[in-house]
Scaffold this active site. Structure first.
Site, PDB file in Angstrom:
ATOM      1  CD  GLU A  91      63.749  23.488 -15.430  1.00  0.00           C
ATOM      2  OE1 GLU A  91      63.366  22.847 -14.429  1.00  0.00           O
ATOM      3  OE2 GLU A  91      63.663  23.066 -16.586  1.00  0.00           O
ATOM      4  CB  CYS A 147      61.393  19.586 -14.075  1.00  0.00           C
ATOM      5  SG  CYS A 147      61.199  20.738 -15.450  1.00  0.00           S
ATOM      6  CD  GLU A 150      61.904  15.977  -9.828  1.00  0.00           C
ATOM      7  OE1 GLU A 150      61.359  16.710 -10.669  1.00  0.00           O
ATOM      8  OE2 GLU A 150      63.131  15.986  -9.604  1.00  0.00           O
TER       9      GLU A 150
END
Length: 482
Positions: free
Chosen positions: A248, A282, A382
């Site tokens: 993940e 996230c 990100e």
């Protein structure tokens, strides 16, 4: 909690606290920049000892009746709930999330994850009939769980809950940046009565502790939550032994406002969806894709919503955002904001400077950047901080195109007054979880969570979370002979 130094010099291996030969790693309070604790930098030998314990404990744990395994997971959840205030204070101290928010999001969420997993285990298809026999699902074996600093208790619960109900034993390696919550959890696991060796805790760095665990051929599953770089390294190390990996990883998730959206509701919610945990999530929805003809109105509402946020001391009940977790993380976020201006974007709110009145602590202003080009770094990389990038679309098809123009695919959001229209757009988005009109991950803990592309492999939560920790056998035949 803020004035207490928490020291740990041991790992939990085989039910015993074993003093580490490694040097202590300091743990900082990101609001004060002071050391508030430490945990050991474990050695490769200590990693192997934890695996020895997990391997030895596995046969008996796999044979333990499901009802007993489920009861112990429920007991762990009960103990976390008993100590929710203490755990929330610990989160606020080592991660920096405001304590009044951490109570529900950082402690309440893992409690519900454990309980939901226990509920699902009762109806999970451990044995499933076929026309020619049956499918039997059995424990995969020893699990290595590697967890991050941003949601430390939740990510532990999302891994060990399904692993334990499935009959696997676990070696847990938390982030060395925020390991104190992991100690708090395993202490309660011992109190709950989880048998020795079933859940082991080792602390240390990725290159030493993490890599030793992942390389070991006795490991059946490695479950990691972390960066794309970390995920790629784990996949590389696990490949020679064909060890299953569940990864993940990151996200650059889009939040799409369609042209019939109620902006007075959607825009403040979009700010919250982007800045949860100071943007250190996230699945934060950090690309806001708005109708081009509504850009000015959305911008005005964004400025108002961000202006209402208060950044400050995590123990102040009026704080909406706390600090970032470290000086390194803050500098990385500042660099993204500075580069955005060079890419032609316009700063709408916030900026890279320290918030007024907060000279100490790794605080960052909640920041909104508009006129962001789809090919720019801010639209593609990100940030992992309180930075929202605003892009514009010319209609539903263009919105879908922009939302899918990313290497990631963890989450997305869609806003519309027409639920059918929102669902139609949601079905076209390449993301593992799509939230319509402000729905939250925590509202559907029986739903799978994970991503497309560089966001990872596999799924957590719900039935899919248990799937990661079982092997499947098809048993054919079985009728009486003669």
């Amino acid at each position: 909690m803020t004035g207490t130094l928490v020291g740990h010099d041991a790992h939990l291996i085989g039910g015993r606290w074993v003093r580490s030969a490694g040097e202590p790693i300091p743990v900082e309070n990101p609001a004060t920049e002071q050391v508030v604790g430490h945990a050991p930098a474990g050695t490769a030998a200590e990693a192997r000892a934890a695996l020895d314990a997990a391997v030895a404990a596995w046969p008996a744990w796999a044979d333990t009746p499901l009802e007993e395994r489920v009861a112990l997971v429920r007991r762990l959840a009960d103990l976390l709930e008993r100590d929710v205030d203490e755990l929330a204070a610990l989160i606020a101290t080592e991660v920096g999330m405001p304590v009044h928010l951490a109570r529900a999001a950082q402690v309440g969420l893992p409690i519900q994850v454990l309980r939901t997993t226990a509920d699902l285990a009762a109806d999970y298809p451990w044995r499933e009939p076929l026309a020619a026999g049956e499918v039997v699902r059995v424990p995969a074996g020893v699990v290595v769980a590697i967890t991050p600093w941003n949601m430390p208790l939740h990510q532990i619960a999302a891994k060990i809950g399904p692993a334990l109900v499935a009959g696997c034993t676990v070696v847990l390696k938390p982030s060395e940046i925020a390991p104190l919550c992991a100690y708090a959890l395993v202490e309660r696991a011992v109190e709950a009565g989880i048998p020795p060796g079933v859940l082991n805790l080792v602390c240390g760095t990725g290159p030493v502790m993490g890599e030793t665990l992942v390389r070991d051929p006795r490991v059946a599953v490695v479950s990691l939550t972390g960066s794309v770089r970390s995920g790629a390294r784990v996949a590389e190390l696990a490949a020679p032994t064909i060890t299953r990996v569940c990864l993940e990883l990151g996200g650059k998730s889009a939040n799409v406002l369609l042209d019939d959206t109620a902006l007075d509701v959607a825009v403040p919610a979009a700010v919250q969806q982007a800045f949860f945990n100071s943007g250190q999530a996230c699945n934060a929805l950090t690309r806001l894709i708005v109708p081009s003809h509504q850009q000015a109105e959305v911008a005005e509402r964004l400025v108002a919503a961000v202006g209402a946020l208060r950044t400050g001391d995590p123990f102040d009940p009026s704080s909406d955002l706390g600090p970032l977790v470290s000086a390194r993380q803050r500098e990385a976020v500042r660099d993204h904001v500075r580069r955005a201006a060079g890419d032609g974007a316009r700063l709408l709110a916030g900026g890279p400077e320290a918030p007024d009145g907060l000279p100490v602590g790794y605080y960052h202003r909640p920041t909104v950047v508009t006129d962001v080009r789809p090919e720019s770094a801010l639209a593609r990389e990100e940030v992992f901080g309180p930075v929202l990038a605003v892009l514009t679309h010319s209609g539903d098809d263009d919105a879908v195109r922009l939302a899918n123009a990313t290497d990631y695919g963890l989450a997305a959001g869609v806003w519309s007054a027409d639920p059918a229209r929102a669902r139609s757009v949601a079905a076209r988005l390449r993301a593992g979880q799509v939230k319509i009109n402000g729905a939250r991950t925590r509202d559907g803990l029986d739903a799978p969570f994970g991503g497309f592309g560089r966001s990872g492999l596999g799924r957590e939560l719900g039935r899919a979370g248990i799937d990661e920790f079982v092997e499947t056998t098809a048993v054919l035949g079985g009728d009486a002979i003669g």
